[in-house]
Motif scaffolding. Structure first.
Motif, PDB file in Angstrom:
ATOM      1  N   ASP A  74       0.830  -1.132  -0.065  1.00 54.88           N
ATOM      2  CA  ASP A  74       0.099   0.028   0.139  1.00 54.88           C
ATOM      3  C   ASP A  74       0.889   1.299  -0.058  1.00 54.88           C
ATOM      4  OD1 ASP A  74      -1.635   2.084   0.660  1.00 54.88           O
ATOM      5  OD2 ASP A  74      -2.692   1.009   2.062  1.00 54.88           O
ATOM      6  N   ILE A  75       0.942   2.091  -1.179  1.00 58.26           N
ATOM      7  CA  ILE A  75       1.748   3.077  -1.242  1.00 58.26           C
ATOM      8  C   ILE A  75       1.166   4.307  -0.288  1.00 58.26           C
ATOM      9  CG2 ILE A  75       2.715   2.413  -3.613  1.00 58.26           C
ATOM     10  CD1 ILE A  75       0.895   4.901  -4.635  1.00 58.26           C
ATOM     11  N   ASP A  76       0.131   4.178   0.208  1.00 64.03           N
ATOM     12  CA  ASP A  76      -0.071   5.122   1.197  1.00 64.03           C
ATOM     13  C   ASP A  76       0.319   5.205   2.667  1.00 64.03           C
ATOM     14  OD1 ASP A  76      -1.776   6.787  -0.772  1.00 64.03           O
ATOM     15  OD2 ASP A  76      -3.466   5.368  -0.352  1.00 64.03           O
ATOM     16  N   LEU A  77       1.098   4.021   2.880  1.00 63.94           N
ATOM     17  CA  LEU A  77       1.724   3.573   4.203  1.00 63.94           C
ATOM     18  C   LEU A  77       3.064   3.857   4.155  1.00 63.94           C
ATOM     19  CD1 LEU A  77      -0.220   0.416   5.001  1.00 63.94           C
ATOM     20  CD2 LEU A  77      -0.339   2.595   6.137  1.00 63.94           C
ATOM     21  N   ASP A  78       3.586   4.778   4.949  1.00 67.89           N
ATOM     22  CA  ASP A  78       5.235   4.926   5.013  1.00 67.89           C
ATOM     23  C   ASP A  78       5.733   4.318   5.879  1.00 67.89           C
ATOM     24  OD1 ASP A  78       7.404   6.055   3.985  1.00 67.89           O
ATOM     25  OD2 ASP A  78       7.142   7.607   5.531  1.00 67.89           O
ATOM     26  N   LEU A  79       5.130   3.669   7.122  1.00 67.29           N
ATOM     27  CA  LEU A  79       5.852   2.957   8.345  1.00 67.29           C
ATOM     28  C   LEU A  79       5.530   1.404   8.229  1.00 67.29           C
ATOM     29  CD1 LEU A  79       5.379   6.001  10.608  1.00 67.29           C
ATOM     30  CD2 LEU A  79       7.564   4.929   9.911  1.00 67.29           C
ATOM     31  N   PRO A  80       4.332   1.036   8.964  1.00 66.91           N
ATOM     32  CA  PRO A  80       4.281  -0.380   9.047  1.00 66.91           C
ATOM     33  C   PRO A  80       3.540  -0.846   7.626  1.00 66.91           C
ATOM     34  CG  PRO A  80       2.282   0.697   9.822  1.00 66.91           C
ATOM     35  CD  PRO A  80       3.224   1.814   9.428  1.00 66.91           C
ATOM     36  N   MET A  81       4.174  -0.576   6.637  1.00 65.81           N
ATOM     37  CA  MET A  81       3.673  -1.116   5.204  1.00 65.81           C
ATOM     38  C   MET A  81       3.842  -2.701   5.244  1.00 65.81           C
ATOM     39  SD  MET A  81       6.775  -0.057   4.892  1.00 65.81           S
ATOM     40  CE  MET A  81       7.060   1.536   3.982  1.00 65.81           C
ATOM     41  N   ASP A  82       4.904  -3.192   5.540  1.00 69.80           N
ATOM     42  CA  ASP A  82       5.005  -4.683   5.736  1.00 69.80           C
ATOM     43  C   ASP A  82       4.028  -5.270   6.574  1.00 69.80           C
ATOM     44  OD1 ASP A  82       6.300  -3.454   7.809  1.00 69.80           O
ATOM     45  OD2 ASP A  82       7.807  -5.268   7.847  1.00 69.80           O
ATOM     46  N   TYR A  83       3.720  -4.965   7.881  1.00 67.83           N
ATOM     47  CA  TYR A  83       2.644  -5.484   8.681  1.00 67.83           C
ATOM     48  C   TYR A  83       1.474  -5.699   7.800  1.00 67.83           C
ATOM     49  CZ  TYR A  83       0.006  -6.014  12.935  1.00 67.83           C
ATOM     50  OH  TYR A  83      -1.006  -6.406  13.843  1.00 67.83           O
ATOM     51  N   GLU A  84       1.069  -4.437   7.167  1.00 63.24           N
ATOM     52  CA  GLU A  84      -0.377  -4.723   6.741  1.00 63.24           C
ATOM     53  C   GLU A  84      -0.168  -5.653   5.545  1.00 63.24           C
ATOM     54  OE1 GLU A  84      -3.457  -3.862   3.680  1.00 63.24           O
ATOM     55  OE2 GLU A  84      -1.190  -3.473   3.475  1.00 63.24           O
ATOM     56  N   PHE A  85       1.114  -5.740   4.900  1.00 65.32           N
ATOM     57  CA  PHE A  85       1.169  -6.520   3.692  1.00 65.32           C
ATOM     58  C   PHE A  85       0.888  -8.098   4.179  1.00 65.32           C
ATOM     59  CE2 PHE A  85       3.809  -8.865   0.687  1.00 65.32           C
ATOM     60  CZ  PHE A  85       3.322  -8.297  -0.400  1.00 65.32           C
ATOM     61  N   TRP A  86       1.540  -8.412   5.644  1.00 66.50           N
ATOM     62  CA  TRP A  86       1.516  -9.743   6.035  1.00 66.50           C
ATOM     63  C   TRP A  86      -0.087  -9.949   6.409  1.00 66.50           C
ATOM     64  CZ3 TRP A  86       5.689 -10.188   4.192  1.00 66.50           C
ATOM     65  CH2 TRP A  86       7.094  -9.676   4.607  1.00 66.50           C
ATOM     66  N   LEU A  87      -0.670  -8.959   7.126  1.00 68.56           N
ATOM     67  CA  LEU A  87      -2.136  -9.257   7.100  1.00 68.56           C
ATOM     68  C   LEU A  87      -2.935  -9.599   6.204  1.00 68.56           C
ATOM     69  CD1 LEU A  87      -2.594  -6.394  10.081  1.00 68.56           C
ATOM     70  CD2 LEU A  87      -2.688  -9.088  10.481  1.00 68.56           C
ATOM     71  N   ARG A  88      -2.593  -8.657   5.005  1.00 66.97           N
ATOM     72  CA  ARG A  88      -3.711  -8.780   3.879  1.00 66.97           C
ATOM     73  C   ARG A  88      -3.454 -10.262   3.305  1.00 66.97           C
ATOM     74  NH1 ARG A  88      -2.188  -5.765  -0.959  1.00 66.97           N
ATOM     75  NH2 ARG A  88      -1.117  -4.444   0.621  1.00 66.97           N
ATOM     76  N   ILE A  89      -2.132 -10.617   3.167  1.00 70.28           N
ATOM     77  CA  ILE A  89      -1.904 -11.762   2.539  1.00 70.28           C
ATOM     78  C   ILE A  89      -2.332 -13.224   3.334  1.00 70.28           C
ATOM     79  CG2 ILE A  89      -0.385 -10.897   0.889  1.00 70.28           C
ATOM     80  CD1 ILE A  89       1.666 -12.109   2.242  1.00 70.28           C
ATOM     81  N   ALA A  90      -2.159 -12.930   4.789  1.00 70.76           N
ATOM     82  CA  ALA A  90      -2.415 -14.227   5.624  1.00 70.76           C
ATOM     83  C   ALA A  90      -3.979 -14.030   5.685  1.00 70.76           C
ATOM     84  CB  ALA A  90      -1.981 -13.669   6.943  1.00 70.76           C
ATOM     85  N   LYS A  91      -4.874 -13.172   5.815  1.00 69.37           N
ATOM     86  CA  LYS A  91      -6.149 -13.155   5.524  1.00 69.37           C
ATOM     87  C   LYS A  91      -6.801 -13.653   4.470  1.00 69.37           C
ATOM     88  CE  LYS A  91     -10.226  -9.960   6.458  1.00 69.37           C
ATOM     89  NZ  LYS A  91     -10.640  -8.612   6.829  1.00 69.37           N
TER      90      LYS A  91
END
Length: 289
Positions: free
Chosen positions: A169-186
């Motif tokens: 998500d290019i709108d995220l500048d800090l926990p972008m990896d965390y959001e990525f893990w959550l999205r693909i795990a979900k």
């Protein structure tokens, strides 16, 4: 190389000239024969480009340097450029730990149906001093991941199918990896933990996760709320349980830190790690946050 699938390592870069050479060497020194290293630089103004030019042509590395919309955008560019069947994302201030990390991960993928493999890491400082070993919870749980980000980004590699379907998500500048893990795990992507140190995660004062820590915490909580986390009594009870588990893993790391310090020349390290006294190392392992 049919039995040696191409592995693409993507490195986003911006004004990390004092660290990026170690990052480059940790990829260049890998014993796996089929790696491409893609460095996506955001038009750095320090000595980064001089270092990239120094290593250009010495191994399978290609780079671009142009303005971008931040780290997430740079990583996405690298993902689109990647040709490998296995993809890693290594920031320009982090390093792979040993020279056989990629060989090991490729073998693990060949034995598993996992979409994502993640492992342990060490924390290093700006001078490559090993500060502590961080063992990860040895089983994957989406519920725990939603409570706390326990996955170390540089110690994580995925199959190509993951980046073909998902982008940061290019709108995220800090926990972008965390959001990525959550999205693909979900979305039921399969995660597999390996009990091995895969990377060294660097702590320094200019790192975003340190210099913008309060903002990082706020953004992380916002992401958790967006994914449905309820901050109720049950959440706080389970977080205390998580903390106990993490503390036990910290203690377990003492054995590994002793082994590392006593046999550092045998560790096949991929970067120029530094060591001080074993006593200091053990105390850091127990008490360093």
């Amino acid at each position: 190389m049919k039995d040696k699938p191409l592995v693409s390592i993507v490195t986003p870069s911006y004004n990390q000239g004092r660290f990026i050479e170690d990052t480059i060497l940790s990829v260049k020194n890998q014993d796996y024969p089929n790696i491409e290293h893609i460095i996506v630089d955001g038009n750095s103004t320090d000595n980064t480009l001089d270092i990239l030019k120094k290593y250009e042509g010495t191994y399978n590395m290609r780079w671009i340097s142009e303005p971008d919309e931040g780290q997430s955008d740079a990583v996405n560019k690298g993902f689109r450029m990647a040709k490998g069947e296995i993809i890693g994302w290594l920031n320009s201030d982090d390093v792979y730990f040993t020279k056989d990390v990629i060989s090991y991960v490729v073998k693990e993928f060949s034995k598993s149906e996992a979409d994502v493999i993640y492992g342990d890491h060490v924390t290093i400082n700006e001078n490559n001093l090993i500060l502590k070993i961080r063992h990860i919870v040895p089983w994957f749980s989406y519920a725990r991941l939603l409570r706390v980000d326990f996955i170390c980004q540089p110690s994580t590699l995925s199959r190509r199918t993951v980046i073909q379907k998902y982008q940061l998500d290019i709108d995220l500048d800090l926990p972008m990896d965390y959001e990525f893990w959550l999205r693909i795990a979900k979305d039921d992507m399969k995660f597999k933990y390996v009990h091995r140190i895969l990377s060294a995660d660097r702590r320094h004062t200019t790192a975003k996760t340190i210099s913008r820590w309060e903002e990082m915490k706020a953004d992380t909580r916002k992401i958790q709320e967006e994914y449905g986390q309820k901050f109720n009594i049950r959440y706080h009870f389970l977080r205390q349980f998580d903390n106990i588990l993490f503390a036990l893993l910290k203690i377990c790391g003492v054995k590994k830190i002793i082994e590392l310090y006593l046999h550092s020349e045998k560790q096949n390290l991929a970067f120029p790690a530094k060591f001080d006294s074993l006593l200091k190392a053990v105390l850091r392992q127990l008490f360093y946050l």
